[in-house]
Design a protein around this motif. Structure first.
Motif, PDB file in Angstrom:
ATOM      1  N   UNK A   1       0.799  -1.224   0.000  1.00 48.17           N
ATOM      2  CA  UNK A   1       0.000   0.000   0.000  1.00 48.17           C
ATOM      3  C   UNK A   1       0.833   1.275   0.000  1.00 48.17           C
ATOM      4  N   UNK A   2       2.141   1.184   0.243  1.00 54.84           N
ATOM      5  CA  UNK A   2       3.009   2.365   0.220  1.00 54.84           C
ATOM      6  C   UNK A   2       4.178   2.100  -0.715  1.00 54.84           C
ATOM      7  N   UNK A   3       4.394   3.024  -1.644  1.00 56.16           N
ATOM      8  CA  UNK A   3       5.564   2.974  -2.519  1.00 56.16           C
ATOM      9  C   UNK A   3       6.424   4.200  -2.239  1.00 56.16           C
ATOM     10  N   UNK A   4       7.685   3.978  -1.904  1.00 61.98           N
ATOM     11  CA  UNK A   4       8.610   5.065  -1.597  1.00 61.98           C
ATOM     12  C   UNK A   4       9.550   5.255  -2.785  1.00 61.98           C
ATOM     13  N   UNK A   5       9.345   6.320  -3.533  1.00 64.66           N
ATOM     14  CA  UNK A   5      10.144   6.598  -4.723  1.00 64.66           C
ATOM     15  C   UNK A   5      11.113   7.748  -4.487  1.00 64.66           C
ATOM     16  N   UNK A   6      11.454   7.996  -3.236  1.00 66.71           N
ATOM     17  CA  UNK A   6      12.379   9.075  -2.904  1.00 66.71           C
ATOM     18  C   UNK A   6      13.812   8.565  -2.901  1.00 66.71           C
ATOM     19  N   UNK A   7      14.747   9.487  -3.066  1.00 64.55           N
ATOM     20  CA  UNK A   7      16.153   9.147  -2.935  1.00 64.55           C
ATOM     21  C   UNK A   7      16.855   9.034  -4.271  1.00 64.55           C
ATOM     22  N   UNK A   8      18.143   9.370  -4.310  1.00 65.64           N
ATOM     23  CA  UNK A   8      18.894   9.361  -5.574  1.00 65.64           C
ATOM     24  C   UNK A   8      19.068   7.981  -6.178  1.00 65.64           C
ATOM     25  N   UNK A   9      18.981   6.923  -5.365  1.00 65.27           N
ATOM     26  CA  UNK A   9      19.182   5.578  -5.891  1.00 65.27           C
ATOM     27  C   UNK A   9      17.920   4.925  -6.403  1.00 65.27           C
ATOM     28  N   UNK A  10      16.783   5.643  -6.342  1.00 63.94           N
ATOM     29  CA  UNK A  10      15.504   5.079  -6.763  1.00 63.94           C
ATOM     30  C   UNK A  10      15.118   5.669  -8.107  1.00 63.94           C
ATOM     31  N   UNK A  11      14.833   4.805  -9.041  1.00 63.18           N
ATOM     32  CA  UNK A  11      14.392   5.257 -10.356  1.00 63.18           C
ATOM     33  C   UNK A  11      12.873   5.241 -10.398  1.00 63.18           C
ATOM     34  N   UNK A  12      12.287   6.421 -10.329  1.00 62.47           N
ATOM     35  CA  UNK A  12      10.836   6.514 -10.323  1.00 62.47           C
ATOM     36  C   UNK A  12      10.253   6.312 -11.711  1.00 62.47           C
ATOM     37  N   UNK A  13       9.007   5.866 -11.786  1.00 58.37           N
ATOM     38  CA  UNK A  13       8.370   5.646 -13.090  1.00 58.37           C
ATOM     39  C   UNK A  13       7.969   6.964 -13.740  1.00 58.37           C
TER      40      UNK A  13
ATOM     41  N   UNK B   1      -6.274   3.822  -0.314  1.00 56.96           N
ATOM     42  CA  UNK B   1      -5.840   2.444  -0.562  1.00 56.96           C
ATOM     43  C   UNK B   1      -4.334   2.369  -0.733  1.00 56.96           C
ATOM     44  N   UNK B   2      -3.711   3.465  -1.174  1.00 53.63           N
ATOM     45  CA  UNK B   2      -2.265   3.457  -1.369  1.00 53.63           C
ATOM     46  C   UNK B   2      -1.719   4.859  -1.219  1.00 53.63           C
ATOM     47  N   UNK B   3      -0.412   4.931  -0.963  1.00 50.49           N
ATOM     48  CA  UNK B   3       0.307   6.207  -0.933  1.00 50.49           C
ATOM     49  C   UNK B   3       1.619   6.027  -1.683  1.00 50.49           C
ATOM     50  N   UNK B   4       1.947   6.983  -2.528  1.00 51.53           N
ATOM     51  CA  UNK B   4       3.215   6.990  -3.248  1.00 51.53           C
ATOM     52  C   UNK B   4       3.986   8.228  -2.818  1.00 51.53           C
ATOM     53  N   UNK B   5       5.194   8.021  -2.268  1.00 51.13           N
ATOM     54  CA  UNK B   5       6.017   9.121  -1.778  1.00 51.13           C
ATOM     55  C   UNK B   5       6.972   9.563  -2.880  1.00 51.13           C
ATOM     56  N   UNK B   6       6.974  10.857  -3.154  1.00 49.11           N
ATOM     57  CA  UNK B   6       7.806  11.423  -4.206  1.00 49.11           C
ATOM     58  C   UNK B   6       8.618  12.584  -3.648  1.00 49.11           C
ATOM     59  N   UNK B   7       9.900  12.654  -4.033  1.00 44.85           N
ATOM     60  CA  UNK B   7      10.656  13.875  -3.764  1.00 44.85           C
ATOM     61  C   UNK B   7      10.645  14.708  -5.051  1.00 44.85           C
ATOM     62  N   UNK B   8      11.363  15.825  -5.058  1.00 46.83           N
ATOM     63  CA  UNK B   8      11.316  16.703  -6.224  1.00 46.83           C
ATOM     64  C   UNK B   8      11.858  16.008  -7.477  1.00 46.83           C
ATOM     65  N   UNK B   9      12.869  15.169  -7.283  1.00 45.15           N
ATOM     66  CA  UNK B   9      13.465  14.493  -8.432  1.00 45.15           C
ATOM     67  C   UNK B   9      12.488  13.504  -9.045  1.00 45.15           C
ATOM     68  N   UNK B  10      11.920  12.651  -8.221  1.00 41.74           N
ATOM     69  CA  UNK B  10      11.017  11.631  -8.767  1.00 41.74           C
ATOM     70  C   UNK B  10       9.710  12.241  -9.248  1.00 41.74           C
ATOM     71  N   UNK B  11       9.241  13.318  -8.597  1.00 42.97           N
ATOM     72  CA  UNK B  11       8.029  13.985  -9.069  1.00 42.97           C
ATOM     73  C   UNK B  11       8.264  14.600 -10.446  1.00 42.97           C
ATOM     74  N   UNK B  12       9.459  15.168 -10.659  1.00 41.97           N
ATOM     75  CA  UNK B  12       9.774  15.786 -11.944  1.00 41.97           C
ATOM     76  C   UNK B  12       9.842  14.761 -13.068  1.00 41.97           C
ATOM     77  N   UNK B  13      10.076  13.483 -12.717  1.00 44.99           N
ATOM     78  CA  UNK B  13      10.183  12.432 -13.735  1.00 44.99           C
ATOM     79  C   UNK B  13       8.819  11.920 -14.183  1.00 44.99           C
TER      80      UNK B  13
END
Length: 216
Positions: A19-31, A196-208
């Motif tokens: 239910x939670x996807x963490x797409x933050x951080x420089x090592x994570x490639x967000x969709x 039902x779910x939460x997706x965490x985004x930082x500025x880098x992954x949100x911009x992608x």
């Protein structure tokens, strides 16, 4: 691949994700594309100036790129700007703010009644709005999801300055408290109430993210 918390399948994510996807951080490639089920409701939350409106304009509605149909994009900032263009420049926003809010919620209600997928700007401090959105999703047999932008106060204040519109120190403190609570829940593996779910985004992954898409 980011850490996936939980084992149950979340409808519309297209993955056997928790239910939670963490797409933050420089090592994570967000969709580039975030996928949800047709008819679902998505709220985009975070600090004022943190990039919510930018993400919605770029990725939601008919303007997004990528596969899948787009949902209606409901952003209170758009409603405010429409009213500002019609009002005398010398008239303080506080005078007609109640009318702007009424127009925003009227438009949101009309879209919810239509049964279409909707992407909604969420300021984070009004949990009652998310409760109404969750109830609307349940009535149509669909789900409510949250995209939570994790930006620093400095990044958010810089964003406010760039758009030429800020919030008061008191209001910003309220937003910080609300967003911090949402982040803590999500980091503990619990989506906010009603989601039902939460997706965490930082500025880098949100911009992608180029598309918030809805698929049958």
């Amino acid at each position: 691949m980011p850490e996936q918390r939980g084992a149950r399948r979340v409808r519309g994510l297209g993955l056997d994700a928790g239910p939670v996807r963490d797409l933050r951080g420089p090592g994570v490639r967000g969709p580039q594309r975030l996928r949800f089920a047709e008819g679902d409701i998505v709220v985009v939350s975070g600090l004022p100036g943190g990039g919510k409106s930018t993400l919605i304009k770029r990725a939601a509605g008919e303007g997004g790129t990528g596969g899948g149909s787009g949902g209606a994009a409901i952003d209170s900032q758009d409603t405010r700007e429409r009213w500002e263009r019609r009002m005398p420049g010398a008239l303080p926003y506080a005078v007609y703010r109640p009318m702007v809010r009424a127009a925003h919620y009227w438009g949101l209600w009309r879209h919810l009644r239509s049964g279409r997928s909707v992407v909604v700007h969420d300021c984070g401090t009004q949990s009652w709005v998310r409760a109404l959105l969750a109830a609307a999703a349940r009535r149509r047999g669909r789900a409510l999801h949250m995209l939570l932008l994790d930006t620093s106060p400095e990044e958010a204040l810089s964003g406010q300055e760039a758009r030429g519109r800020g919030v008061s120190t008191y209001a910003f403190a309220r937003h910080r408290g609300a967003v911090t609570r949402l982040l803590r829940e999500a980091e503990a593996g619990r989506p906010p109430a009603g989601c039902a779910s939460a997706t965490l985004l930082d500025r880098r992954s949100a911009a992608a993210v180029t598309r918030i898409a809805f698929h049958p």
